[in-house]
Design a protein around this motif. Structure first.
Motif, PDB file in Angstrom:
ATOM      1  N   THR C  86      47.849  35.990  41.178  1.00 19.65           N
ATOM      2  CA  THR C  86      47.323  37.288  40.428  1.00 19.65           C
ATOM      3  C   THR C  86      47.448  37.001  38.899  1.00 19.65           C
ATOM      4  O   THR C  86      46.399  37.617  38.300  1.00 19.65           O
ATOM      5  N   ARG C  89      44.612  35.051  37.561  1.00 18.79           N
ATOM      6  CA  ARG C  89      43.193  35.583  37.591  1.00 18.79           C
ATOM      7  C   ARG C  89      43.138  36.667  36.301  1.00 18.79           C
ATOM      8  O   ARG C  89      42.220  36.971  35.922  1.00 18.79           O
ATOM      9  N   ASP C 228      48.918  42.683  42.008  1.00 21.78           N
ATOM     10  CA  ASP C 228      47.903  43.282  41.250  1.00 21.78           C
ATOM     11  C   ASP C 228      48.361  44.396  40.044  1.00 21.78           C
ATOM     12  O   ASP C 228      48.364  44.408  39.082  1.00 21.78           O
ATOM     13  N   SER C 300      43.190  27.303  38.502  1.00 20.01           N
ATOM     14  CA  SER C 300      42.968  27.795  37.346  1.00 20.01           C
ATOM     15  C   SER C 300      41.440  27.339  36.859  1.00 20.01           C
ATOM     16  O   SER C 300      40.717  28.260  36.075  1.00 20.01           O
ATOM     17  N   ILE C 303      39.694  30.078  39.272  1.00 22.03           N
ATOM     18  CA  ILE C 303      39.806  31.620  39.189  1.00 22.03           C
ATOM     19  C   ILE C 303      39.963  32.406  37.827  1.00 22.03           C
ATOM     20  O   ILE C 303      40.066  33.363  37.579  1.00 22.03           O
ATOM     21  N   GLY C 304      40.619  31.483  36.888  1.00 19.30           N
ATOM     22  CA  GLY C 304      41.205  31.889  35.805  1.00 19.30           C
ATOM     23  C   GLY C 304      40.160  32.061  34.838  1.00 19.30           C
ATOM     24  O   GLY C 304      39.005  31.445  35.082  1.00 19.30           O
TER      25      GLY C 304
END
Lengths: 363, 363, 363
Positions: C86, C89, C228, C300, C303-304
């Motif tokens: 999380t 992201r 989140d 990463s 999604i990063g």
């Protein structure tokens, strides 16, 4: 006084006590002969630390095991503490820090090294109690790590002095608390794990309590007074001899302060009682990290010109870490031979050489 | 010559000797084909080191135990020494230092790792003599610490070259003295602690002394001549292959130099004689730190364009320290299984990868 | 659902599950009360990790030893992984790296320290299986060294980001491959060396497979959703509490993530089964280094906002190294007493204090 005089007759090291009045006279008559004063004060401090350690042991012997052990442990590095306090009052923080780092290195490399070498020259392979040696080495390692964390973490990341100051105080409190718990551990709940000093032999019978207490007080005062002369003269003398302040603090002061521990440690090794030598060396180093260092930080708020932090210069951090790691690994096996001593002494010699050659501005 | 020819027939690695004349021919005919010369010289040096080690062992076998052990130990890293001397004469200090640091890392991670892996694939859990392994690991640790003290202490504190120079010379003298005492220890007073090489088997019977001495002299000369080509071509070739000089020195040169130790170490592990593998790996690494490194420093005053110091770049210091500490901790338990080998090799692979990717200006 | 409800009745920690709906409601109603949301999300994540670990064990129990062990090992740090994903992201790389470094330090110092302390208060000296503890400590040491090599080598030498990026990816691939081989080793070829979890007792009987799988899926989703809120609120909340981001990531997040491992580790120590406590602490730390860290680097790229590297800030490198070395040395002896626990906790307290005081710009 008779037992004291008997001791002095029997122990040639104590003949150096003659230098105590000489150094005071010299300080009065020739206050500017810094090099002379430095040499004289070193010669005077050495026998005083021997006397101090005998007085402490005598008091400890009279007060029963638990309190005695506590006294012995707490006053065992009294000489180093007094010298460091004098340097602290004079605002010579470089010297104070060297007086913390130096004894750790001297105990883990020099005293251990000479013990292994002397023992190994007489005995082929020496075995000693692995369990207690390992536990003591573990304690020393953790104590030293705790002492160095701030230097290690912060010298890379920040130079903000407020941070270092606060961290040093918090750390000092934690270290002293740990020291208290360590006393509880080694003197009460797990005393059987720690090598006890052997019964005093021959001329070293315990003194009567009055003489012991009197000597303790008197000698501490004398050390404080001689330290004054020592701290004042050290800088000039170092220059005269071409030595760096780091070399003087790390090597000379530390060796002088450790003189009193040497006879027991070395004779223990010759008698194949390496437990004793290892116990003295590692115990003394732990005590500096857990007790002397934090006390100096806390006291600096009251007697120094400005508060002192626990930030060591990077070279000192490396030396302390290497010395401790070396002692931990070496004592881990519970066996020794002469060459192990040679290697420890070689590392010590390399440290000394490095400090001797290091340009002063780099320290 | 017959035993020599028999050896060559039986050992496929020695067939690479064919590249020795090839590399000389190529250097004459195509002096500018640096990449080709580099590959050929690597292929030629590998079998020469094997021959050198067999010749050394043969001389050692003829001269009796004590002198033989001394010869074996001193000439064991002769190939590395000759290559480094050639680089020294050419003023390629980066390559010389890589030739010191590389073999330490190769021995403690690669040779030990492959030995543990090969041994572990055949035997479930391997136990080996903890006492001697620990003592050897302790010696290695102290030797390496001694070697690194100046880099560790000074790279943080000062860049004054006069200081580093003087320190390096003093250190070199101390290291060589320690090496001498170490010989006395491992060959005379405590020889039983050190794993001795097994009696040569099958095709590896000792050669007659004349052949052995002749081979020793001839092969050393050949290695020196091939090294000349190697050192000259390495920079250009590295560029052509996209390799950094650090990678070539640390990894390629070190692996080539260690080829001769591999057969004995690996077959020892397969035969469940890990003592032997650990002894070779740790002993060879110690020798580089205590003998090859200081000799190069001292010799640099006579044959190099300028004197060389023992200052390593920070990345090399970290790698040497990690490799040594890893070997010390891993051999501490006296037990091994295949995954321990995998982990050692992984650390080695990570070092190799890091050096391969490292931008040249950072080295 | 009945076994689940029974568990909740019996385990007071699970009553905190009430905070899960509360945190969602609060996030809807008071999206700006960051400090409140931070506290609520911490309170909600803690019981979820406990549930997750019970569900994982139940699935593992049903699927037979080999697959079960694999599941247990791979999902054992699922909570940490989800929180870190999380943060990844959201592009909060500082938090992601703290979520890698923190659990290593928490396991090796806090969980081990509390285990030794609690065990030592009940038992005078505790002995545990030295062979497996040593091997596990060795694996942990090598795993951590592998993780840190790039930071250690490169932070001194270069800041070129292309280099660090490429190195991190290569390293991640190597680490994951090693992790796979490690599974093979600990679950198949050498499973007898690793302490197995004891049969679940009393209220912790394994759940039916349907419930277990459902809980696994549901709880993972819930942790993701709460994470989140946690990640969004952490920065503001840290400021409100006067905490640095490093302190929150290293200490708070790591302690919350480790909550589920604590009951087993601590009760094992009380029952004089230190093997179990040491196995959990060292195994979990190894897993973070060999599995969670490389997965985050590789993920990463997908999604990063930008790829993440494995470069840690110097202070974190020092802390991870010291924590690992300490655990390695301490577990080396196979004996423990309460003071060893005190010293480990003191080092942990010093780390926490340092991070708490560290000026944010230095991190």
């Amino acid at each position: 006084m008779k037992p004291l005089l008997k001791d002095i007759r029997q122990n040639p090291l104590l003949w150096l006590l003659a230098f105590v009045p000489v150094v005071f006279a010299a300080a009065k008559l020739k206050p500017d002969a810094q090099t002379l004063l430095f040499v004289l004060s070193v010669l005077a401090i050495a026998p005083l630390t021997v006397l101090l350690s005998h007085a402490t042991e005598s008091v400890a012997a009279k007060t029963g095991d638990a309190v005695g052990g506590l006294l012995n442990a707490t006053l065992g590095n009294l000489a180093e503490l007094v010298i460091a306090l004098t340097a602290l009052r004079a605002g010579q923080y470089m010297l104070v820090k060297a007086a913390i780092a130096g004894p750790i290195v001297v105990n883990t490399l020099f005293i251990l090294g000479v013990s292994f070498l002397l023992g190994g020259l007489k005995h082929h392979v020496q075995e000693y109690n692995r369990v207690s040696a390992r536990m003591q080495a573990g304690l020393l390692f953790l104590a030293v790590v705790a002492l160095l964390v701030p230097s290690a973490v912060s010298h890379v990341d920040t130079a903000s002095s407020g941070f270092t100051q606060k961290l040093s105080v918090g750390l000092a409190v934690l270290l002293v608390a740990t020291y208290g718990l360590g006393m509880l551990f080694s003197l009460k709940t797990h005393r059987e794990l720690f090598a006890s000093a052997p019964p005093a032999e021959g001329g070293e019978a315990p003194w009567p309590i009055g003489l012991a207490l009197g000597t303790l007080a008197g000698v501490t005062l004398l050390i404080a007074l001689v330290s004054d002369i020592f701290v004042e003269s050290v800088q000039k003398a170092a220059e005269a001899f071409g030595m760096t302040p780091a070399f003087v603090g790390f090597i000379i002061v530390a060796l002088v302060g450790a003189v009193s521990a040497m006879p027991t440690a070395f004779s223990g090794a010759r008698k194949n009682r390496l437990d004793l030598s290892v116990g003295i060396a590692l115990g003394s180093a732990s005590q500096i990290a857990l007790f002397v260092a934090p006390v100096l930080v806390l006291v600096s708020y009251f007697i120094g010109p400005t508060p002192m932090d626990l930030q060591f210069w990077p070279g000192a951090v490396v030396m302390i870490l290497i010395a401790t790691l070396t002692a931990t690994l070496v004592t881990n096996s519970g066996r020794s031979a002469w060459f192990v001593g040679v290697l420890l002494l070689m590392v010590y010699a390399i440290f000394a050489m490095t400090l001797y050659l290091l340009p002063p501005r780099a320290q």
